[in-house]
Each structure stands twice: as C-alpha cells, then as structure tokens.
Write an enzyme that holds these catalytic residues in place. Structure first.
Site, PDB file in Angstrom:
ATOM      1  N   HIS A  73       0.500  -1.026   0.052  1.00  0.00           N
ATOM      2  CA  HIS A  73      -0.274  -0.267  -0.169  1.00  0.00           C
ATOM      3  C   HIS A  73       0.974   0.944  -0.101  1.00  0.00           C
ATOM      4  O   HIS A  73       0.163   2.531  -0.278  1.00  0.00           O
ATOM      5  CB  HIS A  73      -0.588   0.046   1.057  1.00  0.00           C
TER       6      HIS A  73
ATOM      7  N   ARG B  19       7.046  -5.868   2.929  1.00  0.00           N
ATOM      8  CA  ARG B  19       5.389  -6.742   2.583  1.00  0.00           C
ATOM      9  C   ARG B  19       6.267  -6.601   1.117  1.00  0.00           C
ATOM     10  O   ARG B  19       5.354  -4.703   0.466  1.00  0.00           O
ATOM     11  CB  ARG B  19       4.477  -6.355   3.249  1.00  0.00           C
TER      12      ARG B  19
ATOM     13  N   ASP C 283      18.413  -9.646  -1.970  1.00  0.00           N
ATOM     14  CA  ASP C 283      19.748  -9.175  -1.804  1.00  0.00           C
ATOM     15  C   ASP C 283      20.398  -7.595  -1.378  1.00  0.00           C
ATOM     16  O   ASP C 283      21.351  -7.547  -0.857  1.00  0.00           O
ATOM     17  CB  ASP C 283      19.830  -8.552  -3.486  1.00  0.00           C
TER      18      ASP C 283
ATOM     19  N   GLU D 217      -5.480 -13.855   5.481  1.00  0.00           N
ATOM     20  CA  GLU D 217      -6.514 -12.538   5.255  1.00  0.00           C
ATOM     21  C   GLU D 217      -7.601 -13.069   4.045  1.00  0.00           C
ATOM     22  O   GLU D 217      -7.657 -11.638   3.972  1.00  0.00           O
ATOM     23  CB  GLU D 217      -5.653 -11.418   4.531  1.00  0.00           C
TER      24      GLU D 217
ATOM     25  N   ASP E 208      -8.667  -7.636   6.668  1.00  0.00           N
ATOM     26  CA  ASP E 208      -9.179  -7.979   5.286  1.00  0.00           C
ATOM     27  C   ASP E 208      -9.062  -9.314   5.729  1.00  0.00           C
ATOM     28  O   ASP E 208     -10.529  -9.201   4.853  1.00  0.00           O
ATOM     29  CB  ASP E 208      -7.700  -8.008   4.051  1.00  0.00           C
TER      30      ASP E 208
END
Ligand code: 3PY
Ligand code: MG
Length: 282
Positions: free
Chosen positions: A47, A72, A86, A153, A179
């Site tokens: 988001h 996330r 990485d 979720e 969610d």
C-alpha cells in the site's frame, strides 16, 4: 561494519517484537522509530509509496539503530522477492496467501536454482556486504537468516492454513485483521463468531508447526491477549496513523487553548501562562 542482526535470535529469545508499518519513504522516520523503541519496521509496498532507491536508504537508517527491516510485497509479487533479499532485509511478508502452491512459489523465490527461482547477484549485493563475507558461506545459507512470513487474510487462506504453514521455507504467519474480517463478511467487526473461529484456527496451525505468529492488535485482541496466545510479531502502529493522531491533537489543543483564553478575557478572568512546554513538543 556490524554483522547483520538475526531475526532468528530475537525470535528464539521468546520475547514479543513490536513493529511499525511504514508507508512513507523517509529514512529519518525509520531512524526515529528505532530510537523510540520499535524492534522491527515493516516497509509496506502493498500500500505504501516506496520506490526502489528508498529501500536502501531506509535499511541504512535501521541498521544504525539496530532495528529489523521487513518488506511487505505487493500482492502476488514472488519474482521480485530476491531483490529484497539482496538488499538484506530480515523478512519478506507476503500478503493474502491463499494456497500451499502460492506459499511454495514464494519459498522457491527465496532460494537459488535448481530448487529455487531466485536470480544470483550475491557478490555485489549488500546481503554479503558486497562480497566481503565470501560467497561460499552465502551459498550454504542463501537466505542469510531472512524469514518468509505469509499473511492469512482470506477465507480460502484460513481453510488452507494447515497446508500453507506446512510448506518448507514458510517461517511464519501474519494475520491481516482488516482484510480477514472483510473476507468473512464482517469488515472491521472483530466480534463476530466466524472471525474468532478463523483466528483460532490460524493460531492453532502456527502452534502445531512451531511457526512464528503475529498480527496487528485490534478490538478484542489486545497485545497481552495476543502474546498469551503465542503471537510474537506485534505490528502496533503505522506511520501515518500515528502522525494523524499526533497532528490532530496538536492543532486541536492549540485551537482549544485560544478559545479558552478568549472566553476568559471576555469574562474578565486573567489567563494563566502554560509553563514548562517548549516549542515543537520539546
Ligand atoms: C490487514 O489487516 O488486512 C493487514 O494487512 C494488516 O496490516
Ligand atoms: Mg491486509
């Protein structure tokens, strides 16, 4: 250069880890979060507004304050996952994982061929201290201790949670209350029996497999209750939510103070100086 912090060490100590969700790319804000006492920062690219260059700056800031950096992913972004490994993140958090196949795809993206799908660039990447750590050691432990945490979720995710958590390479589960409640037909209402049943089922699956468990505390699921039920990753705030509250209170207090002094001057009372506080909340 300090060695990378190991999430595993913090998890196995058994203590609760408190985290902040960051959506706005700002290394100073990440640094302040660490100074204020958060254990981990979850950079939210599902988001938030991070661009590629922002990750590195934020991880530099986190390293300076000994805070774990997690990312996330955007939804269904398994192929991009190796980039974050990485750069040296401590955990990848994958939103809305619904099936064991999805979890397997993510787990493969964490490791190199032939078993995995991750591309190789380790000798010039931050995860190996740009090659200074030696590539043999990296090849023996290509994840460098980074966790794969899948979010449950959705109703499908809940019904498949036992298979999802059993996937080798999945290290933990994170419940998304907003969610999940929406998926169960009760958005934001965490008092519904269906929601409680789903949460209990996810918690049991994590417990049975001994996997890391976490969520964002919410109504009926306070920090102490969650910790008692085995949650160790507690996402207790989000940058813009905290700033919104602090800003609203700040300007609201200033207006209220002015109104109060105007009422007092009309009624002839003498205003008292507010002593002690310096400018800017100091
Ligand atoms: C949710 O509540 O859905 C989340 O993703 C929590 O961060
Ligand atoms: Mg969510």
């Amino acid at each position: 250069v300090k060695p990378r912090l190991e999430l595993h060490e913090r998890v196995s100590s058994g203590s609760a880890l408190f985290g902040l969700l960051q959506t706005q790319p700002n290394p100073a804000l990440a640094e302040l979060a660490g100074m204020c006492g958060y254990d981990f920062l979850l950079i939210d690219t599902e988001h938030g507004y991070f661009t590629e260059a922002d990750y590195l700056h934020t991880l530099h800031a986190l390293a300076a304050v000994n805070v774990l950096g997690m990312v996330r992913l955007p939804q269904q972004a398994a192929p991009a996952l190796g980039r974050y490994l990485d750069i040296g993140v401590h955990a990848i958090v994958a939103p809305n994982v619904c099936t064991a196949e999805e979890a397997e795809r993510l787990a493969r993206a964490m490791i190199y061929p032939p078993r995995g799908t991750r591309g190789f660039s380790a000798p010039i990447q931050r995860v190996t201290r740009y090659g200074l750590d030696g590539i043999d050691a990296h090849m023996r432990n290509a994840r460098e201790g980074a966790y794969l945490i899948v979010m449950i979720e959705s109703a499908t995710g809940v019904s498949n949670v036992d298979e999802i958590v059993a996937v080798p390479g999945v290290d933990g589960i994170f419940i998304g209350p907003a969610d999940l409640s929406a998926a169960l037909g009760c958005p934001g209402d965490f008092s519904q029996p269906a929601y409680a049943t789903a949460i209990a089922r996810i918690e049991r699956a994590a417990r049975v497999r001994g996997k890391l468990l976490g969520t964002a505390p919410h109504a009926g699921h306070s920090v102490d209750k969650l910790v008692a039920r085995g949650h160790q990753l507690l996402l207790v705030g989000a940058d813009m939510g905290l700033i919104r509250e602090a800003m609203s209170t700040n300007v609201g207090n200033a207006r209220a103070q002015l109104q109060q002094s105007q009422v007092q001057s009309i009624s002839g009372e003498s205003g008292r100086e507010g002593g002690g506080d310096g400018p800017y909340g100091s």
